[in-house]
Motif scaffolding. Structure first.
Motif, PDB file in Angstrom:
ATOM      1  N   PRO A  23      -5.174  -1.811   0.260  1.00 12.30           N
ATOM      2  CA  PRO A  23      -4.269  -1.115  -0.669  1.00 12.30           C
ATOM      3  C   PRO A  23      -3.118  -2.020  -1.093  1.00 12.30           C
ATOM      4  N   THR A  24      -2.674  -1.852  -2.309  1.00 16.74           N
ATOM      5  CA  THR A  24      -1.507  -2.583  -2.801  1.00 16.74           C
ATOM      6  C   THR A  24      -0.444  -1.587  -3.237  1.00 16.74           C
ATOM      7  N   TRP A  25       0.775  -2.098  -3.334  1.00 16.15           N
ATOM      8  CA  TRP A  25       1.870  -1.260  -3.798  1.00 16.15           C
ATOM      9  C   TRP A  25       1.586  -0.744  -5.209  1.00 16.15           C
ATOM     10  N   SER A  26       1.216  -1.619  -6.093  1.00 16.74           N
ATOM     11  CA  SER A  26       1.073  -1.250  -7.499  1.00 16.74           C
ATOM     12  C   SER A  26      -0.039  -0.240  -7.737  1.00 16.74           C
ATOM     13  N   ASP A  27      -1.171  -0.438  -7.056  1.00 18.11           N
ATOM     14  CA  ASP A  27      -2.343   0.395  -7.342  1.00 18.11           C
ATOM     15  C   ASP A  27      -2.432   1.645  -6.476  1.00 18.11           C
ATOM     16  N   ASP A  28      -1.836   1.620  -5.287  1.00 21.89           N
ATOM     17  CA  ASP A  28      -2.113   2.691  -4.337  1.00 21.89           C
ATOM     18  C   ASP A  28      -0.873   3.355  -3.725  1.00 21.89           C
ATOM     19  N   VAL A  29       0.117   2.561  -3.364  1.00 23.42           N
ATOM     20  CA  VAL A  29       1.197   3.070  -2.514  1.00 23.42           C
ATOM     21  C   VAL A  29       2.384   3.598  -3.310  1.00 23.42           C
ATOM     22  N   ALA A  30       2.712   2.953  -4.409  1.00 21.12           N
ATOM     23  CA  ALA A  30       3.913   3.340  -5.163  1.00 21.12           C
ATOM     24  C   ALA A  30       3.876   4.805  -5.553  1.00 21.12           C
ATOM     25  N   ASP A  95      -3.699   9.669   2.181  1.00 20.79           N
ATOM     26  CA  ASP A  95      -2.417   9.034   1.863  1.00 20.79           C
ATOM     27  C   ASP A  95      -1.833   8.325   3.082  1.00 20.79           C
ATOM     28  N   ILE A  96      -1.911   8.979   4.241  1.00 23.12           N
ATOM     29  CA  ILE A  96      -1.376   8.375   5.466  1.00 23.12           C
ATOM     30  C   ILE A  96      -2.130   7.092   5.799  1.00 23.12           C
ATOM     31  N   ASN A  97      -3.455   7.141   5.704  1.00 15.90           N
ATOM     32  CA  ASN A  97      -4.254   5.947   5.995  1.00 15.90           C
ATOM     33  C   ASN A  97      -3.977   4.831   5.006  1.00 15.90           C
ATOM     34  N   THR A  98      -3.735   5.189   3.749  1.00 13.41           N
ATOM     35  CA  THR A  98      -3.415   4.179   2.738  1.00 13.41           C
ATOM     36  C   THR A  98      -2.129   3.456   3.088  1.00 13.41           C
ATOM     37  N   ILE A  99      -1.078   4.208   3.447  1.00 10.13           N
ATOM     38  CA  ILE A  99       0.199   3.582   3.807  1.00 10.13           C
ATOM     39  C   ILE A  99       0.051   2.732   5.063  1.00 10.13           C
ATOM     40  N   SER A 100      -0.663   3.241   6.061  1.00 10.94           N
ATOM     41  CA  SER A 100      -0.837   2.495   7.308  1.00 10.94           C
ATOM     42  C   SER A 100      -1.574   1.180   7.056  1.00 10.94           C
ATOM     43  N   VAL A 103       0.719  -1.391   5.213  1.00  6.44           N
ATOM     44  CA  VAL A 103       1.687  -2.064   6.080  1.00  6.44           C
ATOM     45  C   VAL A 103       0.983  -3.048   7.004  1.00  6.44           C
ATOM     46  N   ALA A 104      -0.126  -2.606   7.607  1.00  5.42           N
ATOM     47  CA  ALA A 104      -0.842  -3.465   8.542  1.00  5.42           C
ATOM     48  C   ALA A 104      -1.388  -4.718   7.863  1.00  5.42           C
ATOM     49  N   ASN A 105      -1.664  -4.635   6.580  1.00  5.56           N
ATOM     50  CA  ASN A 105      -2.210  -5.776   5.838  1.00  5.56           C
ATOM     51  C   ASN A 105      -1.144  -6.637   5.186  1.00  5.56           C
ATOM     52  N   GLY A 106       0.109  -6.418   5.530  1.00  7.08           N
ATOM     53  CA  GLY A 106       1.150  -7.309   5.026  1.00  7.08           C
ATOM     54  C   GLY A 106       1.835  -6.849   3.772  1.00  7.08           C
ATOM     55  N   VAL A 107       1.837  -5.557   3.483  1.00 10.99           N
ATOM     56  CA  VAL A 107       2.517  -4.923   2.338  1.00 10.99           C
ATOM     57  C   VAL A 107       2.284  -5.673   1.025  1.00 10.99           C
ATOM     58  N   PRO A 108       1.023  -5.912   0.626  1.00 12.02           N
ATOM     59  CA  PRO A 108       0.760  -6.646  -0.625  1.00 12.02           C
ATOM     60  C   PRO A 108       1.281  -5.877  -1.832  1.00 12.02           C
ATOM     61  N   SER A 109       1.808  -6.611  -2.772  1.00  6.69           N
ATOM     62  CA  SER A 109       2.436  -5.993  -3.942  1.00  6.69           C
ATOM     63  C   SER A 109       1.432  -5.600  -5.016  1.00  6.69           C
ATOM     64  N   GLY A 110       0.322  -6.384  -5.140  1.00  4.80           N
ATOM     65  CA  GLY A 110      -0.521  -6.206  -6.316  1.00  4.80           C
ATOM     66  C   GLY A 110       0.227  -6.718  -7.537  1.00  4.80           C
ATOM     67  N   ASP A 111      -0.208  -6.333  -8.699  1.00  2.00           N
ATOM     68  CA  ASP A 111       0.442  -6.759  -9.950  1.00  2.00           C
ATOM     69  C   ASP A 111       1.603  -5.818 -10.228  1.00  2.00           C
TER      70      ASP A 111
END
Length: 520
Positions: A23-30, A95-100, A103-111
């Motif tokens: 998951p990335t911030w731009s595509d999934d977490v934001a 949603d919980i698994n996506t956030i976890s 974070v575990a994968n290094g909080v990638p930003s995406g585009d």
């Protein structure tokens, strides 16, 4: 710093399947953060830090992960597998698994260029019009722990009114934890306020402290405007005073607040359906295994039951109430056939997150149903919220060191069709949307005062379903009618329906059509 960053990047290679999409911030977490967290975690909000950007989330990533995995945040205490409510604030397991994983994968930003923009929070009132604004006096919190203060305001009403909408506007969102509003038809609350040299008077997180007063609403961060259908209202008697109790969170010492509660009254009409707010289940009268007494160093469970014998009712919302050693609270009803209606289940009670839970549709309770509740209390050192260390004997009372077991119901006498009234407009995507390609429906006269005429071009004779919704999505009228393809004119009376804008939904064999209707 560089070594830490490299470790975080390498971590997914060691821990996760490389074929899984990270998951990335731009595509999934934001979108998860903005939709569920930013309401409180923003400038001026009650959250201890902001979550309005990628950088905000990265800075607090491990804390976010811990809070969502433990389900402490978002602060939604009702079990969604038991009953659903309007304005629910909880994360799905996905949603919980996506956030976890993020974070575990290094909080990638995406585009970041494609990331959704942060939400914009409207300041001031969101009501189109306001009948009365109740404003508390400016108050500076003198202590650094939980503080409860009640402010009393004269209504100066010369006649009864019916309350239809309530909007809460905390003056200082960083310290206002929750709000309770009540009315007092006596001078008791007013005198309490006047006898205290500071603005308002000290209270205990339980709303009014005299039996003549009536709680009519409550707010916690994330709650929206409380709204009843346009023909319903909570009676506020002439001359009553309003009480506004504010809970100021720990850490508020020296900070100042000036809160507003806006009220909208039910429009004058021939018949207004009165809505009641009552602690129908309570430890004063209906405790099966009382008294409500929890000795030090014990865990106890109590039960309440009440046989409702006053006719069928429609329940609009529920407000369970306990204090700090409360651990769980569950409410349900059994009808004459022993069928269960679920009201609410709070398996992990928190005194700090409580208020009215509003149903998506009114809940129909039949006459002679038995309303029941079960609540557990933990008066041991294992309860981190226990106000006494070492634990002390606890009995029923109004202070936060005492205990209560109350279930407030917002209800009204049942009328056929109540269970179809939509209180949560998200159920119909904020009312039926008119498709410009499906508007081959002519209504006249428009505006209409009584008799509505509908013309629709039909390919063949058939039975049609008609549903009339308010603009907020509440179903107010429903009927079926067989219509001939040779004479496709339908008539129906709208007498008794309040003036306003409506959407008429017409369901045919093969399609659905819509038309706007203005009732005058």
């Amino acid at each position: 710093m560089k070594k830490c960053f490299l470790f975080i990047i390498l971590l997914p290679v060691v821990t996760f399947n490389s074929n899984a999409q990270t998951p990335t911030w731009s595509d999934d977490v934001a979108s998860i953060i903005y939709n569920n967290c930013s309401t409180c975690h923003r400038e001026g909000g009650i959250g201890p830090f902001t979550l309005m950007s990628y950088d905000d989330a990265v800075t607090n990533g491990f804390g976010i992960q811990a809070q969502v995995e433990s389900k402490l945040m978002p602060p939604w205490k009702a079990d969604p597998s038991y009953t659903h409510f309007k304005d629910e604030r909880f994360l799905s397991e996905t949603d919980i698994n996506t956030i976890s994983s993020w974070v575990a994968n290094g909080v990638p930003s995406g585009d970041l260029a494609t990331a959704p923009p942060p939400p914009v929070f409207q300041t001031g009132s969101q009501l189109p019009s306001i009948d009365l604004g109740l404003q508390t006096p400016s108050y500076t919190v003198p202590v650094n722990e939980d503080a409860y203060r009640t402010f009393v305001i004269h209504s100066n009403f010369t006649e009864d009114v019916y309350l239809n909408q309530v909007e809460y506007l905390p003056g200082n969102g960083s310290i206002v934890h929750h709000i309770v509003i009540f009315y007092d038809p006596t001078n008791f609350s007013w005198n309490q306020d006047q006898d205290d040299p500071e603005p308002g008077y000290e209270s205990y997180g339980v709303g009014p402290i005299n039996n003549a007063s009536y709680i009519i609403g409550a707010w916690a961060p994330g709650s929206g405007i409380f709204t009843l259908p346009s023909n319903m209202g909570i009676l506020i008697p002439a001359g009553a005073d309003f009480g506004i109790e504010l809970h100021y969170a720990p850490g508020s010492q020296g900070l100042t607040d000036l809160t507003t509660v806006n009220l909208k009254f039910t429009p004058i009409q021939p018949v207004i359906r009165e809505v009641h707010v009552d602690a129908i289940l309570n430890h004063f009268d209906y405790l099966d295994d009382g008294p409500l007494f929890i000795p030090a160093n014990t865990v106890n469970t109590f039960h309440e039951s009440f046989n409702w014998e006053y006719g069928d009712i429609s329940v609009v919302s529920i407000f369970p109430h306990m204090h700090k050693i409360g651990k769980s609270f569950k409410v349900w009803a059994l009808d004459a056939n022993a069928d269960t209606t679920r009201f609410i289940n709070i398996p992990n009670w928190s005194f700090h997150w409580q208020g009215f839970y509003n149903y998506q549709k009114p809940v129909h309770i039949t006459n002679n149903s038995i309303l029941q509740a079960e609540a557990s209390y933990d008066n041991t050192v294992n309860n981190p919220d226990n106000p006494s260390n070492p634990p002390q004997d606890v009995e029923a009372g109004e202070h936060t060191t005492d205990e209560m077991m109350l279930a407030f119901f917002t209800w009204l006498p049942y009328e056929p069709g109540d269970e179809n009234i939509i209180l949560d407009s998200s159920l119909v995507s904020s009312a039926p949307q008119i498709d410009p390609l499906q508007t081959e429906v002519i209504v006249y006269p428009n505006p209409v005062s009584d008799q509505l005429h509908v013309y629709v071009d039909l390919p063949e004779s058939q039975q049609l379903q008609f549903d009339l919704y308010t603009s907020s999505g509440a179903l107010v009228k429903q009927w079926k009618q067989f219509v001939s393809g040779n004479d496709p004119l339908i008539e129906n009376s709208l007498s008794g329906i309040a003036p306003g804008m409506y959407v008429l939904k017409l369901t045919m064999k093969e399609e659905v059509r819509f038309a706007k209707v203005m009732k005058q």
